[in-house]
Design an enzyme around this catalytic site. Structure first.
Site, PDB file in Angstrom:
ATOM      1  N   LYS A 101       0.837  -1.198   0.000  1.00 33.80           N
ATOM      2  CA  LYS A 101       0.000   0.000   0.000  1.00 33.80           C
ATOM      3  C   LYS A 101       0.876   1.253   0.000  1.00 33.80           C
ATOM      4  O   LYS A 101       1.928   1.284   0.663  1.00 33.80           O
ATOM      5  CB  LYS A 101      -0.893  -0.049   1.240  1.00 33.80           C
ATOM      6  CG  LYS A 101      -1.954   1.033   1.355  1.00 33.80           C
ATOM      7  CD  LYS A 101      -2.789   0.756   2.601  1.00 33.80           C
ATOM      8  CE  LYS A 101      -3.863   1.801   2.845  1.00 33.80           C
ATOM      9  NZ  LYS A 101      -4.652   1.475   4.055  1.00 33.80           N
ATOM     10  N   SER A 182      -9.481   1.539   3.579  1.00 32.10           N
ATOM     11  CA  SER A 182      -8.659   2.318   2.682  1.00 32.10           C
ATOM     12  C   SER A 182      -7.720   1.488   1.812  1.00 32.10           C
ATOM     13  O   SER A 182      -7.171   1.999   0.834  1.00 32.10           O
ATOM     14  CB  SER A 182      -7.833   3.317   3.508  1.00 32.10           C
ATOM     15  OG  SER A 182      -6.945   2.648   4.392  1.00 32.10           O
ATOM     16  N   SER A 206      -9.897  -1.025   7.481  1.00 33.14           N
ATOM     17  CA  SER A 206      -9.243  -0.687   6.214  1.00 33.14           C
ATOM     18  C   SER A 206      -8.554  -1.851   5.524  1.00 33.14           C
ATOM     19  O   SER A 206      -8.187  -1.738   4.359  1.00 33.14           O
ATOM     20  CB  SER A 206      -8.237   0.453   6.423  1.00 33.14           C
ATOM     21  OG  SER A 206      -8.914   1.672   6.601  1.00 33.14           O
TER      22      SER A 206
END
Length: 529
Positions: A101, A182, A206
């Protein structure tokens, strides 16, 4: 299968006709077996992954799940091939491509932006400890994934999966559906077969929400099991990185690598004492005789998901699990914990982000939260869809020395942990299960998206682990089942999830449909004449 069809040819050329031909949806374990057999090299595997990113993510369905490619990926893969030829293998991840990420730093010359244009020059040349652990274990870092900007902590009206850097991550099961956030890019990339392994981060939901809505496995570990150093923060009290994969076994292999004490992260002081070989701990019959508490507080929010959940519970019974209905958690408790979480996260975000920004290279000019607020207000590319209310509220939050903040954080964590402990002890169960949420809703920049609930907040605030595993689908959209347990219970949760996965085989590859309405049965119902 696009260019991954060449895997079959590679296997034949290597004289490995007995080997299982690789597809875009092969697991990391299958990729490793192919490399060990000589059917394919790490360099070829990385190149095919990069080709699929170009075909699926940048063109084709245009998922927008990958932000940045590591310029050293192929060279790293070649070096690992040389090691293998010399008789050295670093473990189950040797030569396996991984995406991380884009709030996790890597020393490969790429920026770490958290999806924000304000950090486009944030090239730190630092490896986060979890990245160093991955590369030491032989993983090939392909690049960085798109995310909900600032890990979904900028606006109360944000669109999950959108960032100014990368645009909107699209769900490969329905391109008009949310990929959640996220860690949206990490989940979508794994679901779409761009990589078998990605790493996400979670403060509350997330990892688990995008994993569930994209039909993959996601694990939020116990806070303190995995280092957070050199990761753009929200809250030292709740943040953690975690694996996102297509199989529980792959998640276990990744966790075995990234778990451990980091001297720079005091929260991980006990990690080495609790970490385990999670892959070795998996057992196909782990459900047999296991007492598991069944949560139904999300029931009724989406009847079709309830049906899939009931079918999943029956599969667990058929595998020998002893299921116990558990009443709770009470809505008042969830509201109290959730309210305190919102307030405390804002204070923690301001302090943690200001400290992080102060450590960035000089070329990063936005070095405080106040500077970020001014940057966003001045650059319309940051706010075409929603604002920055959470930033503005966080800027006004009290310092971490504030007695009111400290009490609110301590009370919330104690209440969340006590609630989960009471639910498990009261029913004498080793874990709790719940739907991870409903199917992905349509992305709607005008009216927002529907949300069918999630069990993520109690494990997030308590710091306890949370595993989601695919359990089925609703009109082709994946839904997951969550396994919750006490602190440091990852080995048991992964083993239970592994047994469930083997029993149900629920995950299906995506079809990249533009809409659920494109499914033949839906199209016929829409227009029966």
């Amino acid at each position: 299968m696009l260019k991954f069809a060449t895997f079959a040819g590679a296997a034949a050329l290597a004289g490995a006709a007995h080997a299982q031909p690789l597809t875009p949806y092969s697991s990391a374990a299958e990729q490793q077996a192919a490399m060990r057999s000589g059917a394919i090299t790490a360099e070829t595997l990385a190149r095919l992954s990069l080709d699929r990113i170009a075909e699926i993510d940048k063109a084709g369905p245009k998922l927008n799940s990958v932000l940045t490619i590591n310029p050293r990926a192929l060279a790293d893969a070649r070096r690992l091939d040389q090691e293998r030829r010399a008789g050295r293998e670093r473990g189950p991840l040797h030569g396996v491509p991984v995406l991380i990420k884009d709030n996790i730093e890597s020393a490969d010359g790429t920026a770490t932006t958290a999806g924000s244009l304000a950090l486009v020059d944030n090239v730190t040349l630092r490896d986060a400890p979890i990245v160093k652990r991955l590369t030491d274990a032989g993983a090939v870092i392909l690049g960085k994934t798109n995310l909900s900007e600032w890990a979904n902590f900028r606006s109360t009206r944000s669109i999950s999966g959108w960032s100014a850097m990368g645009g909107l991550v699209r769900n490969p099961y329905g391109l008009d559906r949310t990929a959640c956030g996220s860690s949206s890019g990490s989940a979508a990339a794994v679901a779409a077969g761009l990589t078998a392994i990605a790493v996400g981060t979670e403060t509350d939901g997330s990892v688990t929400c995008p994993a569930a809505m994209n039909g993959v496995v996601g694990l939020k570990p116990t806070v303190g099991l995995v280092s957070r150093s050199f990761i753009v923060p929200i809250s030292p009290e709740q943040d953690t990185a975690g694996p996102m994969t297509r199989t529980v076994a792959d998640a276990a292999a990744v966790l075995s690598v990234i778990a451990g004490t980091d001297p720079k992260d005091p929260a991980t002081r006990d990690a080495d004492r609790h970490r385990a070989d999670y892959l070795a701990a998996l057992h196909p019959d782990a459900l047999r005789g296991a007492r598991i508490g069944v949560l139904r507080n999300l029931a009724g929010r989406h009847p079709e998901t309830d049906k899939v959940y009931d079918k999943a519970l029956q599969a667990m019974r058929d595998a020998g699990a002893i299921l116990v209905d558990v009443k709770g958690p009470e809505n008042e408790v969830l509201e109290q914990v959730g309210s305190a979480e919102g307030d405390t996260l804002r204070a923690e975000f301001k302090a943690a982000l200001n400290a992080y920004l102060a450590s960035t290279p000089p070329q990063v000019k936005t070095r405080t939260l106040d500077a970020l607020i001014a940057f966003n207000a001045a650059d319309r590319r940051e706010t075409p869809l929603f604002g920055q209310e959470i930033f503005e509220q966080s800027a006004k939050a009290p310092p971490l020395t504030d007695a009111g903040y400290r009490k609110k954080r301590a009370d919330a964590k104690t209440l969340a942990a006590a609630t989960l402990d009471k639910l498990m002890r009261g029913a004498n169960v080793v874990a709790l299960v719940s739907p991870s949420g409903g199917p992905a809703s349509i992305v709607d920049p005008v009216n927002g998206s529907r949300f069918f609930g999630s069990p993520s907040t109690l494990p997030a605030v308590s710091g306890y682990p949370h595993l989601t595993v695919p359990m089925g689908d609703v009109q082709g959209l994946p839904v997951g089942i969550s396994f919750l347990g006490p602190a440091w219970s990852e080995a048991r949760l992964l083993s239970l999830g592994h047994a469930f996965e083997l029993k149900t085989q629920a995950r299906r590859p995506p079809q990249f449909l533009p809409s659920v309405a494109a499914r033949p049965e839906v199209a016929r119902a829409y227009d029966p004449r």
